[in-house]
Write a protein that holds these residues in place. Structure first.
Motif, short mmCIF file in Angstrom:
data_model
loop_
_atom_site.label_atom_id
_atom_site.label_comp_id
_atom_site.label_asym_id
_atom_site.label_seq_id
_atom_site.Cartn_x
_atom_site.Cartn_y
_atom_site.Cartn_z
N CYS A 227 5.34 10.72 -1.39
CA CYS A 227 4.06 11.41 -1.17
C CYS A 227 4.26 12.91 -1.40
O CYS A 227 5.23 13.50 -0.91
CB CYS A 227 3.57 11.13 0.24
N TYR B 148 2.71 15.39 -0.14
CA TYR B 148 2.57 16.23 1.05
C TYR B 148 3.79 16.19 1.98
O TYR B 148 3.93 17.06 2.82
CB TYR B 148 1.34 15.80 1.86
N CYS C 234 -0.42 10.25 -2.52
CA CYS C 234 -0.38 9.66 -1.17
C CYS C 234 0.27 8.30 -1.36
O CYS C 234 0.06 7.65 -2.38
CB CYS C 234 -1.80 9.49 -0.63
N GLY D 45 6.49 8.24 2.87
CA GLY D 45 5.17 8.80 3.15
C GLY D 45 5.16 9.63 4.40
O GLY D 45 6.18 9.76 5.11
N CYS D 46 4.00 10.19 4.67
CA CYS D 46 3.83 11.05 5.84
C CYS D 46 4.07 10.26 7.13
O CYS D 46 3.99 9.03 7.14
CB CYS D 46 2.41 11.60 5.86
N HIS E 68 -2.77 12.51 4.87
CA HIS E 68 -3.91 13.35 4.51
C HIS E 68 -5.11 12.52 4.08
O HIS E 68 -6.21 13.04 3.94
CB HIS E 68 -3.51 14.32 3.39
N ASN F 156 -0.70 5.78 4.40
CA ASN F 156 0.68 5.36 4.71
C ASN F 156 0.71 4.03 5.46
O ASN F 156 1.68 3.27 5.35
CB ASN F 156 1.44 6.46 5.46
FE1 FES Z 1 1.20 11.44 2.63
FE2 FES Z 1 -0.87 9.75 2.65
S1 FES Z 1 -0.91 11.86 2.26
S2 FES Z 1 1.24 9.31 2.90
#
Ligand code: FES
Length: 157
Positions: free
Chosen positions: A17, A19, A46, A70-71, A77, A82
């Protein structure tokens, strides 16, 4: 001079991801943390964009191991991307078991963009685990598209 074969160097694909894991990889780089060159990062907007077909195709295309990063849960986000990815990874792991590749070759990790050291640790640990498991069994049976089984390559020389 030794004739022993070169040690197995697994090919690992990491769907990261943007982010979190991708940012953590950048941070690991700026912190000069080492992680294996075996890991090829694929940036995703994502992890919710990862589907089962894409995960299985990575194995078909030569990966010995694949992970999705992932996050942290609750921090996606796109809210539940995730969580969706986690379910798809679980489902794909079952399919990999059923077709004899082995579900343990696929994992999901959660981290934040500030976890550069954790990113490097995951890359090292996962590479080591796949190195112990050996090559993707599709390669051994020669059913791997575009690659011949090793015995045949040797025989054809
Ligand atoms: Fe990172 Fe969805 S924005 S897993």
């Amino acid at each position: 001079m030794s004739n022993s074969p070169a040690p197995f160097e697994p090919k690992i694909v990491a769907f990261c991801c943007y982010y979190c894991a991708y940012a953590a990889a950048d941070l690991a780089g700026s912190m000069r943390l080492q992680y294996p060159a075996n890991v090829r990062l694929i940036e995703m907007p994502c992890t919710g964009k990862t589907d089962v077909r894409v995960l299985l195709e990575a194995f078909e295309n030569g990966a010995d191991g694949v992970y999705v990063a992932g996050c942290l849960e609750g921090d996606c986000h796109f809210l539940k991307g995730n969580i969706r990815a986690k379910k798809r990874v679980q489902y794909a792991k079952k399919l990999l078991d059923e077709i004899g590749i082995g579900g343990e070759r696929l994992e999901m990790f959660n981290l934040s963009g500030s976890m550069g050291p954790r990113f490097a640790e995951i890359a090292q640990e996962f590479t080591e685990k796949i190195r112990k498991l050996g090559p993707n069994p599709l390669k051994k049976t020669g059913t791997f598209p575009g690659e011949m089984p090793e015995e045949r390559v040797a025989h054809d020389k």
